[in-house]
Enzyme design. Structure first.
Site, mmCIF file in Angstrom:
data_model
loop_
_atom_site.group_PDB
_atom_site.id
_atom_site.type_symbol
_atom_site.label_atom_id
_atom_site.label_comp_id
_atom_site.label_asym_id
_atom_site.label_seq_id
_atom_site.Cartn_x
_atom_site.Cartn_y
_atom_site.Cartn_z
ATOM 1 N N GLU A 129 -16.480 4.382 5.562
ATOM 2 C CA GLU A 129 -15.327 5.164 6.013
ATOM 3 C C GLU A 129 -14.877 6.167 4.953
ATOM 4 O O GLU A 129 -14.177 7.124 5.272
ATOM 5 C CB GLU A 129 -14.173 4.232 6.414
ATOM 6 C CG GLU A 129 -13.567 3.451 5.273
ATOM 7 C CD GLU A 129 -12.529 2.431 5.752
ATOM 8 O OE1 GLU A 129 -12.930 1.425 6.367
ATOM 9 O OE2 GLU A 129 -11.334 2.648 5.533
ATOM 10 N N GLU A 181 -16.479 -6.045 5.008
ATOM 11 C CA GLU A 181 -16.344 -4.587 4.951
ATOM 12 C C GLU A 181 -15.768 -4.113 3.620
ATOM 13 O O GLU A 181 -14.790 -4.682 3.124
ATOM 14 C CB GLU A 181 -15.444 -4.154 6.106
ATOM 15 C CG GLU A 181 -15.178 -2.658 6.186
ATOM 16 C CD GLU A 181 -14.550 -2.298 7.529
ATOM 17 O OE1 GLU A 181 -14.917 -2.917 8.554
ATOM 18 O OE2 GLU A 181 -13.684 -1.404 7.550
ATOM 19 N N HIS A 190 -15.625 4.176 11.920
ATOM 20 C CA HIS A 190 -14.380 3.647 11.363
ATOM 21 C C HIS A 190 -13.192 4.095 12.211
ATOM 22 O O HIS A 190 -13.009 5.285 12.445
ATOM 23 C CB HIS A 190 -14.206 4.175 9.936
ATOM 24 C CG HIS A 190 -12.819 4.034 9.413
ATOM 25 N ND1 HIS A 190 -11.991 5.116 9.179
ATOM 26 C CD2 HIS A 190 -12.087 2.941 9.098
ATOM 27 C CE1 HIS A 190 -10.833 4.690 8.718
ATOM 28 N NE2 HIS A 190 -10.856 3.380 8.658
ATOM 29 N N GLU A 236 -14.006 0.627 17.003
ATOM 30 C CA GLU A 236 -12.889 -0.160 16.458
ATOM 31 C C GLU A 236 -11.611 0.175 17.236
ATOM 32 O O GLU A 236 -11.400 1.322 17.623
ATOM 33 C CB GLU A 236 -12.711 0.193 14.970
ATOM 34 C CG GLU A 236 -11.614 -0.575 14.265
ATOM 35 C CD GLU A 236 -11.633 -0.376 12.739
ATOM 36 O OE1 GLU A 236 -12.377 0.507 12.253
ATOM 37 O OE2 GLU A 236 -10.889 -1.100 12.048
ATOM 38 N N ARG A 256 0.828 -1.204 0.000
ATOM 39 C CA ARG A 256 0.000 0.000 0.000
ATOM 40 C C ARG A 256 0.861 1.252 0.000
ATOM 41 O O ARG A 256 0.491 2.275 -0.569
ATOM 42 C CB ARG A 256 -0.951 0.002 1.201
ATOM 43 C CG ARG A 256 -2.004 1.070 1.075
ATOM 44 C CD ARG A 256 -3.077 0.964 2.122
ATOM 45 N NE ARG A 256 -2.701 1.653 3.343
ATOM 46 C CZ ARG A 256 -3.570 1.996 4.287
ATOM 47 N NH1 ARG A 256 -4.842 1.681 4.161
ATOM 48 N NH2 ARG A 256 -3.179 2.598 5.382
ATOM 49 N N ASP A 315 -12.220 -7.319 6.227
ATOM 50 C CA ASP A 315 -12.191 -6.072 5.464
ATOM 51 C C ASP A 315 -11.531 -6.313 4.113
ATOM 52 O O ASP A 315 -10.402 -6.805 4.040
ATOM 53 C CB ASP A 315 -11.386 -5.038 6.275
ATOM 54 C CG ASP A 315 -11.522 -3.625 5.751
ATOM 55 O OD1 ASP A 315 -11.918 -3.454 4.589
ATOM 56 O OD2 ASP A 315 -11.208 -2.686 6.515
HETATM 57 MG MG LIG Z 1 -12.057 -0.565 6.708
#
Ligand SMILES: [Mg+2]
Length: 394
Positions: free
Chosen positions: A273, A247, A323, A343, A45, A221
């Site tokens: 989110e 998610e 989120h 979370e 990422r 997710d």
């Molecule tokens: Mg997420």
């Protein structure tokens, strides 16, 4: 007694994410992303994500009370938006008039706003105004939001990246031992990995479910990394693992895809989110696109807007689970009946915080114990501050 007036609006960029260690570690941890099908950006990422950064907004009144808010600021755009535009809508105004201030900032930014960075700037200001109001009135923000509806806030453990299966298994077991009754994993694969990736996704979930047994909620997710066809096939494979939700399987604007997916699987679908304002969430509700709404108060418009999004959720029969971790979300969940939990990003048992100059982003942030968090009754956001070492470094 004369009303307070806003005398100063200060914005500072710091080179560290509001997500703390998670943002640094996720630059190289495996997880599927929306760039899954683009090989150059597939592996990490960090190869395509914006730089880590936060904007810290301080609003000071003529009687010296300071409220602090924050938002993401990877492109260093928040300070120019506030300094060059929004501050003039705030100076000499009564900081306690949060509804009117929000409305004027939103209307003034329509040509370049409505979603994205302008709303992040408005969110940081709104959070600072609620912190300021709490400090001015001597009450915690959750009292100003209507008072607590729960004495402690359940949190779910959000980590379980698809690393070595034995490590993942140990990690999941540590969360159960720590008292978490819910936890969320990240999927490793998307369409770019072909059918073998579907097996890897399923193996990751199977491994965790086997480690934690049937009595703990498990979510996962996909971070916008799938498409509708892939998501339908994947959800069918996952139905036997009793997931509490899947998610963000699709891009945020693909509401038609989300609605079709919901009709194809009994697994609850969550997202939000990357959505903004009551109008964005109303479109999700109108499309019957989601089961669980996940706005982030540092993006969607702050406390003032999140209250409206929660009202929409209730009247549509939906659950709202904000989120990401943060003191803003703890105060919001504490005071909002349709929010059953928040979370939390624990550091996995197999990993260490980033080395070098890494410092916690926030000081004074409460940590969960036994799977839940108890808030103090300190005014505002309870004295949580951005680490002054980060502020001094910029
Ligand atoms: Mg997420």
């Amino acid at each position: 007694m004369p009303s307070p007036r806003i005398k100063h609006v200060r914005v500072q960029h710091v080179d560290q994410s509001i997500w703390g260690h998670l943002a640094e570690r996720e630059k190289t941890l495996p997880l599927v992303t929306p760039m899954d099908e683009y090989g150059q950006f597939k592996q990490e990422r960090g190869s395509w994500f914006w730089d880590s950064g936060a904007a810290v907004v301080e609003i000071e009144t003529d009687d010296g009370i300071v409220g602090t808010g924050w938002c993401e600021d990877g492109c260093c755009t928040i300070k120019p938006i506030i300094d060059n535009h929004l501050s003039r809508l705030l100076l000499d105004q009564n900081p306690l008039e949060v509804e009117g201030l929000w409305e004027r900032m939103f209307r003034a930014t329509i040509p370049y706003g409505r979603k994205g960075i302008a709303l992040m700037a408005i969110s940081a200001i709104d959070i600072a105004l609620w912190d300021l109001a709490g400090r001015a009135l001597g009450k915690p923000v959750y009292e100003l939001l209507g008072g607590p509806v729960r004495s402690s806030i359940p949190v779910y453990a959000s980590a379980l990246h698809p690393v070595d299966p034995q490590k993942v298994r140990q990690e999941a077991e540590t969360y159960v031992e720590a008292g978490y009754t819910a936890m969320k994993a990240r999927f490793p694969c998307g369409p770019g990995d072909g059918p073998a990736g579907m097996i890897r996704n399923e193996e990751h979930i199977r491994n965790i479910r086997e480690a934690i047994g049937p009595g703990v909620d498990l979510m996962a997710d996909a971070y916008m990394g799938w498409n509708l066809h892939y998501a339908v096939r994947m959800c069918r494979r996952l139905e036997k693992y009793d997931l509490a939700w899947v998610e963000e399987p699709l891009l945020p604007d693909d509401l038609a895809g989300y609605a079709k997916l919901r009709r194809e699987t009994p697994i609850p679908i969550s997202a939000g989110e990357h959505e903004y304002t009551r109008w964005g969430f109303q479109q999700i509700i109108d499309a019957e696109a989601l089961d669980i709404l996940q706005p982030d108060l540092r993006r969607c418009g702050g406390f003032t807007e999140a209250k409206k999004i929660a009202a929409l959720a209730v009247s549509a029969g939906l659950t709202l689970i904000p989120h990401a971790y943060g003191i803003t979300h703890l105060h919001f969940v504490a005071a909002t009946p349709c929010c059953p939990m928040a979370e939390h990003f624990p550091l996995p048992c197999w990993d260490a915080p980033p080395g070098g100059d890494f410092e916690p982003t926030f000081l004074g942030e409460p940590e969960p114990s036994g799977g839940s968090v108890v808030l103090s009754d300190e005014p505002g956001l309870g004295g949580v501050t951005i680490n002054p070492k980060l502020l001094a470094a910029t």
